[in-house]
Design a protein around this motif. Structure first.
Motif, PDB file in Angstrom:
ATOM      1  N   VAL A  96       0.840  -1.209   0.000  1.00  0.00           N
ATOM      2  CA  VAL A  96       0.000   0.000   0.000  1.00  0.00           C
ATOM      3  C   VAL A  96       0.869   1.251   0.000  1.00  0.00           C
ATOM      4  O   VAL A  96       2.075   1.198   0.250  1.00  0.00           O
ATOM      5  CB  VAL A  96      -0.938   0.030   1.222  1.00  0.00           C
ATOM      6  N   VAL A  97       0.232   2.373  -0.276  1.00  0.00           N
ATOM      7  CA  VAL A  97       0.885   3.683  -0.201  1.00  0.00           C
ATOM      8  C   VAL A  97       0.523   4.317   1.132  1.00  0.00           C
ATOM      9  O   VAL A  97      -0.654   4.363   1.511  1.00  0.00           O
ATOM     10  CB  VAL A  97       0.415   4.597  -1.355  1.00  0.00           C
ATOM     11  N   PHE A  98       1.531   4.818   1.837  1.00  0.00           N
ATOM     12  CA  PHE A  98       1.277   5.546   3.073  1.00  0.00           C
ATOM     13  C   PHE A  98       1.190   7.041   2.777  1.00  0.00           C
ATOM     14  O   PHE A  98       1.980   7.586   2.003  1.00  0.00           O
ATOM     15  CB  PHE A  98       2.372   5.265   4.107  1.00  0.00           C
ATOM     16  N   SER A  99       0.213   7.668   3.393  1.00  0.00           N
ATOM     17  CA  SER A  99      -0.073   9.079   3.178  1.00  0.00           C
ATOM     18  C   SER A  99      -0.040   9.811   4.511  1.00  0.00           C
ATOM     19  O   SER A  99      -0.236   9.213   5.569  1.00  0.00           O
ATOM     20  CB  SER A  99      -1.451   9.211   2.521  1.00  0.00           C
ATOM     21  N   THR A 100       0.191  11.117   4.463  1.00  0.00           N
ATOM     22  CA  THR A 100       0.132  11.941   5.675  1.00  0.00           C
ATOM     23  C   THR A 100      -0.961  12.990   5.536  1.00  0.00           C
ATOM     24  O   THR A 100      -1.285  13.430   4.435  1.00  0.00           O
ATOM     25  CB  THR A 100       1.466  12.659   5.942  1.00  0.00           C
ATOM     26  N   HIS A 101      -1.520  13.382   6.675  1.00  0.00           N
ATOM     27  CA  HIS A 101      -2.509  14.459   6.720  1.00  0.00           C
ATOM     28  C   HIS A 101      -2.283  15.186   8.046  1.00  0.00           C
ATOM     29  O   HIS A 101      -2.758  14.740   9.095  1.00  0.00           O
ATOM     30  CB  HIS A 101      -3.930  13.905   6.631  1.00  0.00           C
ATOM     31  N   CYS A 102      -1.554  16.272   8.000  1.00  0.00           N
ATOM     32  CA  CYS A 102      -1.096  16.914   9.234  1.00  0.00           C
ATOM     33  C   CYS A 102      -1.729  18.287   9.440  1.00  0.00           C
ATOM     34  O   CYS A 102      -1.711  19.130   8.544  1.00  0.00           O
ATOM     35  CB  CYS A 102       0.426  17.055   9.215  1.00  0.00           C
ATOM     36  N   GLN A 103      -2.267  18.477  10.644  1.00  0.00           N
ATOM     37  CA  GLN A 103      -2.841  19.766  11.033  1.00  0.00           C
ATOM     38  C   GLN A 103      -1.756  20.648  11.660  1.00  0.00           C
ATOM     39  O   GLN A 103      -0.717  20.164  12.097  1.00  0.00           O
ATOM     40  CB  GLN A 103      -3.999  19.568  12.006  1.00  0.00           C
ATOM     41  N   ASN A 104      -2.043  21.950  11.746  1.00  0.00           N
ATOM     42  CA  ASN A 104      -1.000  22.923  12.065  1.00  0.00           C
ATOM     43  C   ASN A 104      -1.176  23.588  13.432  1.00  0.00           C
ATOM     44  O   ASN A 104      -0.730  24.706  13.650  1.00  0.00           O
ATOM     45  CB  ASN A 104      -0.973  24.012  10.979  1.00  0.00           C
ATOM     46  N   ASP A 105      -1.810  22.898  14.375  1.00  0.00           N
ATOM     47  CA  ASP A 105      -2.115  23.517  15.667  1.00  0.00           C
ATOM     48  C   ASP A 105      -0.875  23.992  16.408  1.00  0.00           C
ATOM     49  O   ASP A 105      -0.941  24.962  17.169  1.00  0.00           O
ATOM     50  CB  ASP A 105      -2.913  22.543  16.529  1.00  0.00           C
ATOM     51  N   LEU A 106       0.257  23.335  16.233  1.00  0.00           N
ATOM     52  CA  LEU A 106       1.514  23.769  16.844  1.00  0.00           C
ATOM     53  C   LEU A 106       2.488  24.334  15.814  1.00  0.00           C
ATOM     54  O   LEU A 106       3.667  24.524  16.111  1.00  0.00           O
ATOM     55  CB  LEU A 106       2.174  22.601  17.596  1.00  0.00           C
ATOM     56  N   GLY A 107       1.985  24.597  14.609  1.00  0.00           N
ATOM     57  CA  GLY A 107       2.844  25.155  13.565  1.00  0.00           C
ATOM     58  C   GLY A 107       3.809  24.150  12.978  1.00  0.00           C
ATOM     59  O   GLY A 107       4.829  24.536  12.395  1.00  0.00           O
ATOM     60  N   LEU A 108       3.495  22.861  13.079  1.00  0.00           N
ATOM     61  CA  LEU A 108       4.442  21.818  12.669  1.00  0.00           C
ATOM     62  C   LEU A 108       3.927  20.944  11.525  1.00  0.00           C
ATOM     63  O   LEU A 108       4.518  19.908  11.225  1.00  0.00           O
ATOM     64  CB  LEU A 108       4.763  20.914  13.873  1.00  0.00           C
ATOM     65  N   SER A 109       2.856  21.370  10.865  1.00  0.00           N
ATOM     66  CA  SER A 109       2.242  20.492   9.860  1.00  0.00           C
ATOM     67  C   SER A 109       3.165  20.188   8.682  1.00  0.00           C
ATOM     68  O   SER A 109       3.229  19.043   8.216  1.00  0.00           O
ATOM     69  CB  SER A 109       0.927  21.093   9.368  1.00  0.00           C
ATOM     70  N   THR A 110       3.871  21.189   8.195  1.00  0.00           N
ATOM     71  CA  THR A 110       4.793  20.942   7.084  1.00  0.00           C
ATOM     72  C   THR A 110       5.958  20.072   7.539  1.00  0.00           C
ATOM     73  O   THR A 110       6.342  19.117   6.856  1.00  0.00           O
ATOM     74  CB  THR A 110       5.315  22.264   6.504  1.00  0.00           C
ATOM     75  N   ALA A 111       6.516  20.382   8.697  1.00  0.00           N
ATOM     76  CA  ALA A 111       7.631  19.591   9.223  1.00  0.00           C
ATOM     77  C   ALA A 111       7.214  18.142   9.451  1.00  0.00           C
ATOM     78  O   ALA A 111       7.961  17.211   9.135  1.00  0.00           O
ATOM     79  CB  ALA A 111       8.144  20.206  10.523  1.00  0.00           C
ATOM     80  N   ASN A 112       6.017  17.936   9.996  1.00  0.00           N
ATOM     81  CA  ASN A 112       5.544  16.574  10.229  1.00  0.00           C
ATOM     82  C   ASN A 112       5.335  15.836   8.907  1.00  0.00           C
ATOM     83  O   ASN A 112       5.660  14.645   8.786  1.00  0.00           O
ATOM     84  CB  ASN A 112       4.242  16.600  11.028  1.00  0.00           C
TER      85      ASN A 112
END
Length: 229
Positions: A96-112
């Protein structure tokens, strides 16, 4: 996560697994060949439960596993470890393909998101200008330019060649950002990375001196490269 199952869904773990399996089975019965399954609040979930439910949905046809940090809770190293651990412990993960979906509540969504990519995620869900629930989602333009500038050299150690790229043409970033701002009525903050009004402004005298002599002293990308003409 336990809090979502207990307080929102009011279901037991066994019931949640059963619902997930039925949902994926139904999607496949409609002829969908690429079915994405997303365990909400994975960033705060028990890893053993994630191994179980993800393995079960793979068995019935899930092809993309989207791993959300729904509340923006994770640190980049935590989220990267989560993606790695899922790839190593979920039965059928190699298919399978693993995907990310990150929220930015701590300003870390891009980094995560990028930490997820480093550890094997090959789909990064993101939004133009980072718009989204609460503090927003991972920013498409930040992810795009991070991979454009460093995807070839800074992602070794994960699966494959370690050279990551997107199919996006960065020259369309600025006009697309402006269109989204206009249509949604959501203006970007002036200091927003890549697309903010100040992103290519230089105020300090020492900065201006460097820019006059060589723009690369203070700009790691050119305005023209993102369509800012």
């Amino acid at each position: 996560s336990p809090i979502h199952m207990k307080d929102k869904l009011k279901k037991t773990p066994d019931e949640v697994v059963e619902i997930a399996v039925k949902a994926v089975t139904f999607a496949r019965s409609l002829g969908c060949v690429d079915v994405e399954f997303s365990p909400e609040d994975a960033g705060r979930s028990d890893p053993e439960f994630l191994y179980r439910i993800l393995g079960e949905v793979i068995k019935v046809g899930a092809t993309t596993l989207n791993i959300p940090d729904t509340t923006g809770w994770n640190m980049p190293w935590e989220f990267g470890d989560l993606i790695r651990d899922l790839r190593e412990n979920v039965e059928g993960a190699e298919n399978v393909v693993f995907s990310t979906h990150c929220q930015n509540d701590l300003g870390l969504s891009t980094a995560n998101s990028l930490s997820g990519a480093l550890n094997g995620a090959r789909q990064l869900e993101c939004t133009i200008n980072g718009i989204g629930e609460r503090a927003g989602n991972a920013s498409l333009e930040e992810i795009c330019m991070s991979l454009a500038l460093k995807g070839d050299t800074h992602f070794s150690g994960g699966p494959g060649t370690g050279r990551l790229y997107t199919s996006l043409n960065p020259v369309h970033i600025t006009p697309t950002s402006k269109m989204v701002s206009e249509y949604t009525g959501m203006a970007c903050q002036p200091h927003k990375a890549i697309v903010g009004a100040n992103a290519f402004q230089h105020e300090s005298g020492i900065h201006q001196d460097g820019m006059i002599k060589n723009k690369s002293t203070y700009e790691i990308m050119s305005p023209e490269s993102i369509g800012l003409m």
